[in-house]
Write a protein that holds these residues in place. Structure first.
Motif, mmCIF file in Angstrom:
data_model
loop_
_atom_site.group_PDB
_atom_site.id
_atom_site.type_symbol
_atom_site.label_atom_id
_atom_site.label_comp_id
_atom_site.label_asym_id
_atom_site.label_seq_id
_atom_site.Cartn_x
_atom_site.Cartn_y
_atom_site.Cartn_z
ATOM 1 N N ARG A 69 -23.579 29.965 4.505
ATOM 2 C CA ARG A 69 -22.483 30.376 3.576
ATOM 3 C C ARG A 69 -21.988 31.717 3.607
ATOM 4 N NH1 ARG A 69 -23.300 26.926 -1.799
ATOM 5 N NH2 ARG A 69 -21.041 27.652 -2.271
ATOM 6 N N ALA A 86 -11.698 19.321 -1.396
ATOM 7 C CA ALA A 86 -11.683 20.664 -0.480
ATOM 8 C C ALA A 86 -10.646 21.025 0.538
ATOM 9 C CB ALA A 86 -13.034 20.994 0.034
ATOM 10 N N ASP A 87 -9.876 19.907 0.663
ATOM 11 C CA ASP A 87 -8.892 20.360 1.772
ATOM 12 C C ASP A 87 -9.524 20.888 2.994
ATOM 13 O OD1 ASP A 87 -6.175 20.218 2.792
ATOM 14 O OD2 ASP A 87 -5.681 22.063 2.084
ATOM 15 N N ALA A 88 -10.546 20.333 3.451
ATOM 16 C CA ALA A 88 -11.371 20.901 4.437
ATOM 17 C C ALA A 88 -10.454 20.744 5.929
ATOM 18 C CB ALA A 88 -12.464 20.182 4.749
ATOM 19 N N GLU A 94 -9.878 27.623 8.011
ATOM 20 C CA GLU A 94 -9.839 28.461 6.641
ATOM 21 C C GLU A 94 -10.425 27.778 5.578
ATOM 22 O OE1 GLU A 94 -5.590 28.647 6.052
ATOM 23 O OE2 GLU A 94 -5.284 29.908 7.635
ATOM 24 N N ARG A 95 -10.770 26.483 5.795
ATOM 25 C CA ARG A 95 -11.514 25.906 4.539
ATOM 26 C C ARG A 95 -12.611 25.032 5.473
ATOM 27 N NH1 ARG A 95 -10.069 26.961 -0.175
ATOM 28 N NH2 ARG A 95 -11.002 24.744 -1.055
ATOM 29 N N HIS A 103 -15.419 33.563 2.417
ATOM 30 C CA HIS A 103 -14.580 32.729 1.600
ATOM 31 C C HIS A 103 -13.936 31.545 2.381
ATOM 32 C CE1 HIS A 103 -11.971 34.880 4.196
ATOM 33 N NE2 HIS A 103 -11.023 34.055 3.958
ATOM 34 N N THR A 104 -14.348 31.415 3.646
ATOM 35 C CA THR A 104 -13.995 30.190 4.096
ATOM 36 C C THR A 104 -14.676 28.923 4.034
ATOM 37 O OG1 THR A 104 -15.028 30.379 6.250
ATOM 38 C CG2 THR A 104 -12.928 31.454 6.170
ATOM 39 N N CYS A 105 -15.936 29.073 3.316
ATOM 40 C CA CYS A 105 -16.717 27.946 2.973
ATOM 41 C C CYS A 105 -16.125 27.369 1.499
ATOM 42 C CB CYS A 105 -18.255 28.452 2.762
ATOM 43 S SG CYS A 105 -19.269 26.842 2.254
ATOM 44 N N ALA A 106 -15.675 26.081 1.684
ATOM 45 C CA ALA A 106 -14.835 25.551 0.638
ATOM 46 C C ALA A 106 -15.820 24.588 -0.199
ATOM 47 C CB ALA A 106 -13.712 24.823 1.113
ATOM 48 N N ALA A 107 -17.026 24.177 0.401
ATOM 49 C CA ALA A 107 -17.628 23.017 -0.290
ATOM 50 C C ALA A 107 -18.842 22.853 0.653
ATOM 51 C CB ALA A 107 -17.045 21.783 -0.643
#
Length: 398
Positions: free
Chosen positions: A56, A89-91, A35-36, A61-65
């Motif tokens: 990306r 980013a809580d990856a 999700e992240r 939206h799953t690309c967090a950083a």
């Protein structure tokens, strides 16, 4: 050749080859339930091509950083910086797009996240320990839960191992961090994304993969399972690298190289050690900043010459797989490397005899020099190999 042993299969779930990277990454991330996603990528690829933007976009939206600051040889500081971004980013998944330094950094990040390692000095706690059987393994630690998907753009093939090579900047020494869970859960081999890789880097890392094959085949601990894959991998690499040199747009040749690099890791993954070419190469890379592909170009033929008195039969397999049965394998390798336009002597990378004592001393501390097929009892034997590597080009030109 070893006729008994134990092959332990890795925690890698899948290898996807010959498919576009962007769609394959998105599909693999979806299968992982991510999700992240933290993208760890080549800075050059990020800034100078549209490849990262495409990935990306495919992730949505799953690309967090995105982290794009991993220098060559994977210094600890970059690992800590990337781990901090992953926490922020809580990856829940790391996707790497780039060469071996980026791949290894993400492996080390996984261990840092799982064990709350937040400084370069604290990475000392992750150093491997020697088990009862004498083999090195991970220290007591938490297993990574944030896993990795790798899209390699070079051929060094570190994505197929559960080892992360990281340079300790305090001593300029490359260390190997190990854990079975740091091997990527998926690898995506897309030949099209490699067209952006500079020719010297693609070809020289191809020789790094050749080095995996050759040192695996020539090891005193070789076994049939590893041989089967390394010999086929060597043949694919030789034909593929020659094809790419002739026509850089030849995607089939690039894919042959990628599959050959994948197969090249079978010896290491199944317990066959590398030898002095890899061990000396670690020192040349960490202490002198020489690209790993170039270290293999320079050291592999020299090590083969030094080892020949104990493994001539195994070296004959190498020459045959390269299409030159009955010829000297070191000569065949040297000529092939030269035909690719790669450096072939220590002087070509500004390493002179004044550096030999330092290199020889540090090489004895690597995991591979002590397991070279011809016994290396101390630094003096390493110096002998270095002298061969220093003199080889002059002798060939004489």
């Amino acid at each position: 050749m070893t006729r008994s042993g134990r092959v332990v299969f890795s925690e890698m779930d899948e290898v996807i080859f010959g498919m576009p990277a962007a769609a394959s990454v998105a599909d693999a991330a979806r299968r992982a339930g991510a999700e992240r996603v933290l993208l760890m990528v080549s800075g050059t690829l990020h800034r100078q091509t549209g490849e990262i933007a495409q990935i990306r976009a495919a992730l949505g939206h799953t690309c967090a950083a995105v982290f794009d600051r991993v220098p060559p040889h994977t210094p600890r500081g970059a690992v800590i910086e990337a781990a901090a971004m992953a926490r922020e980013a809580d990856a829940d998944l790391i996707v790497t797009i780039g060469g071996g330094s980026v791949t290894d950094a993400a492996k080390a990040v996984q261990l840092c996240l799982a064990n709350d390692i937040r400084s370069a000095d604290a990475m000392d706690a992750l150093r491997p320990v020697k088990g009862p059987d004498g083999a090195f393994g991970p220290p007591p630690c938490n297993a990574p839960s944030v896993r990795q998907i790798a899209v390699p753009t070079t051929l060094s093939a570190g994505e197929f191992s559960a080892i992360a090579g990281v340079t300790d900047e305090r001593m300029r020494v490359k260390e190997l961090f190990r854990h079975p869970r740091i091997i990527p859960r998926a690898v995506i081999l897309d030949p099209a994304i490699t067209v952006h890789t500079p020719e010297w880097l693609f070809l020289s890392t191809g020789i790094r993969a050749v080095d995996h094959c050759v040192e695996g085949i020539c090891s005193a601990e070789a076994h049939p399972y590893a041989d089967a894959q390394a010999l086929r991998g060597l043949a694919l690499l030789v034909s593929g690298l020659a094809g790419v040199k002739q026509d850089p747009s030849d995607l089939q040749a690039r894919l042959d190289c990628q599959i050959g690099a994948w197969l090249s890791m079978a010896p290491l993954a199944s317990g066959v050690p590398m030898g002095a070419s890899h061990g000396i190469g670690y020192v040349l890379g960490a202490a002198f900043g020489i690209p790993h592909g170039h270290t293999s170009c320079i050291m592999l033929p020299a090590v083969m010459r030094w080892n020949k008195e104990v493994n001539a039969e195994r070296q004959a397999l190498v020459a045959a797989a390269m299409g030159f049965p009955g010829e000297d394998a070191a000569d065949v390798l040297d000529a092939f490397i030269g035909g690719l336009g790669m450096p072939r002597s220590l002087s070509a990378v500004n390493i002179g005899p004044e550096h030999f004592d330092r290199i020889a001393g540090q090489a004895m501390g690597t995991p591979w020099v002590p397991r070279n097929p011809r016994l290396i009892a101390g630094p003096e034997q390493v110096r002998d190999i270095l002298q061969i590597a220093a003199n080889r080009l002059h002798r060939l030109q004489a």
